[in-house]
Design an enzyme around this catalytic site. Structure first.
Site, PDB file in Angstrom:
ATOM      1  CG  ASN A   1      17.594-115.495 -47.537  1.00  0.00           C
ATOM      2  OD1 ASN A   1      18.226-114.813 -48.353  1.00  0.00           O
ATOM      3  ND2 ASN A   1      17.924-116.735 -47.239  1.00  0.00           N
TER       4      ASN A   1
ATOM      5  NE  ARG B   1      21.950-115.985 -46.183  1.00  0.00           N
ATOM      6  CZ  ARG B   1      22.133-116.626 -47.336  1.00  0.00           C
ATOM      7  NH1 ARG B   1      21.179-116.657 -48.240  1.00  0.00           N
ATOM      8  NH2 ARG B   1      23.261-117.236 -47.577  1.00  0.00           N
TER       9      ARG B   1
ATOM     10  CG  HIS C   1      26.930-121.878 -45.529  1.00  0.00           C
ATOM     11  ND1 HIS C   1      27.640-122.865 -46.170  1.00  0.00           N
ATOM     12  CD2 HIS C   1      25.845-121.638 -46.296  1.00  0.00           C
ATOM     13  CE1 HIS C   1      27.019-123.192 -47.292  1.00  0.00           C
ATOM     14  NE2 HIS C   1      25.920-122.457 -47.398  1.00  0.00           N
TER      15      HIS C   1
ATOM     16  NE  ARG D   1      28.443-121.823 -55.177  1.00  0.00           N
ATOM     17  CZ  ARG D   1      27.670-121.678 -54.088  1.00  0.00           C
ATOM     18  NH1 ARG D   1      27.897-122.393 -53.014  1.00  0.00           N
ATOM     19  NH2 ARG D   1      26.698-120.796 -54.089  1.00  0.00           N
TER      20      ARG D   1
ATOM     21  CD  GLU E   1      21.510-120.840 -42.926  1.00  0.00           C
ATOM     22  OE1 GLU E   1      20.870-121.747 -43.502  1.00  0.00           O
ATOM     23  OE2 GLU E   1      22.395-120.178 -43.479  1.00  0.00           O
TER      24      GLU E   1
END
Ligand code: ADP
Length: 407
Positions: free
Chosen positions: A13, A97, A186, A247, A390
């Site tokens: 990743n 990823r 996601h 955010r 993940e």
């Protein structure tokens, strides 16, 4: 295809200044090693490597790591010290990823030059993420050009959303000219957690409708009907939807014009404000839910208000996705906040009895790493905590694809 006799998969990743990695053995799904290189390009880069296979202590060092090439070579050296070198015939593939696959990539994809060119073409819609992901892929390919490498896209799971959910209600020509639509992110986590939730209920994914609430520092919700995503809360970028650590999530887009015209702010300043200085941190100065809960316990009103705004938005999405799905079998909480913060789960579901959702206080207080129900037996909708993974999902998808291609 060479190397496919092995059962190990390295998952990478790659961020702009970091690389996270895990080496998994798909023979038994076990994790052999994991680690992280941070602050690449600085004098004080840091590598932390945990050799799980040997049960050894984590090794950590700080020093200059100039670029991703140097970072990956340092990772390869650490793995080699544990007898897990990247030159091993046991390594079947590397899974990367990749954040944005646009409308092109609906599935994990074996990387070749054409795939690299397409990921590059998508940079305008993912200017922060795709360049870093590409650098990681190019570096890994240079290190092991003979090995199959697979891109697993954060957006792929959401490409099944109907146009009614994926399109913004703006002029169609303008939207299409700039590839403006809701892509969602996601996806690897939503796919994994929705499947694991079905497993927890003892059902096949095709039989159940699940609302997945991925609440980490970034946060998103998805509505999954029979294993297929039909709506998700993030949009063109990860800014839309839930209140997150830093955010804003949803707001009237006119706030942006107002900040430009009246506030005199530049595009970049507003981008930073909404992505990095909003959400929980903007509301109360903290983005870690543990700290926010601690402050609430001390009577801190700003922390309480931040928590209330976070929960209000979350509740609205649960209600909206009940409406989108019609019949809901389960609501699954996952990621750092979803897996650990019992007060968030309790507050998000409080008052939703009419929608069939109940949480049992005792079950909700239990901690653990396994998927578990937190709803009482009489809850019409199962409420669950389902830890996400993940890396395992990327490794599983990578390995399945490489096996399929080699047969
Ligand atoms: P990401 O992958 O998006 O960086 P994670 O899924 O790791 O995020 O979630 C990180 C967040 O999880 C932290 O910012 C914190 O708010 C929350 N978190 C982690 N552990 C706990 C805990 N024990 N209690 C409450 N919140 C927690």
């Amino acid at each position: 295809m060479s190397g496919t006799r092995g059962t190990r998969v390295l998952v990478l990743n790659s961020g702009s200044s970091s690389v996270k990695y895990q080496l998994l053995d798909m023979g038994d799904g076990g994790r052999l090693a994991l680690g992280l290189v941070e602050r690449i390009g600085e004098q004080s880069s840091r590598l932390k490597h945990t050799p799980l296979a040997t049960g050894g202590e984590a090794r950590e060092w700080t020093g200059p790591i100039a670029d991703h090439d140097a970072a990956l070579k340092a990772v390869a050296e650490e793995l080699a010290r544990d007898g897990l070198g990247l030159d091993s015939p046991e390594l079947a593939a590397i899974g990367h990823r990749v954040v944005h696959g646009g409308q092109t990539f609906t599935e994990p994809t074996v990387i070749d030059e054409a795939v690299l060119a397409e990921i590059e073409r998508l940079i305008p819609v993912a200017p922060l993420h795709n360049p870093a992901n590409l650098t990681g892929i190019r570096t890994a390919r240079a290190l092991r050009p003979d090995l199959p490498q697979v891109a697993v896209f954060d957006t792929a799971f959401h490409t099944t959303m109907p146009e009614s959910a994926a399109r913004y209600a703006i002029d169609v020509e303008t939207a299409d000219a700039h590839r403006i639509r809701r892509y969602g992110f996601h996806g690897t986590s939503h796919a994994y957690v929705s499947r694991e939730t079905a497993k927890l209920l003892g059902k096949d994914p095709s039989e159940v409708n699940v609302i997945v609430l991925h609440l980490g520092n970034g946060a998103s919700a998805s509505a999954v009907r029979g294993g297929t995503c039909v709506d998700t809360s993030m949009g063109l970028t990860p800014l839309e939807g839930l209140v997150m650590g830093t955010r804003s999530g949803d707001m009237d887009p006119a706030v942006i014009f107002h900040l430009m015209r009246v506030g005199g702010m530049s595009t970049d300043e507003i981008d930073t404000l909404l992505n990095k200085k909003s959400g929980l941190i903007g509301l109360c100065g903290d983005n870690d839910m543990r700290e926010i809960r601690r402050r609430i316990d001390e009577g801190d009103e700003r922390a309480q208000l931040a928590f209330d705004i976070y929960i209000h938005r979350l509740k609205k999405y649960i209600g909206a996705y009940c409406a989108v799905l019609g019949r809901v079998d389960a609501v699954a909480f996952t990621a750092g906040v979803g897996e650990n913060a019992a007060p968030v789960r309790e507050a998000a579901v409080a008052g939703l009895e009419q929608l069939g959702l109940l949480v049992d206080a005792e079950l909700n207080a239990v901690r653990g790493d396994e998927p578990r129900l937190i709803s009482p037996a009489n809850s019409r909708v199962a409420v669950a905590v389902v830890p996400t993974d993940e890396e395992l999902e990327i490794a599983t998808q990578t390995y399945a694809l490489v096996r399929e291609e080699s047969n």
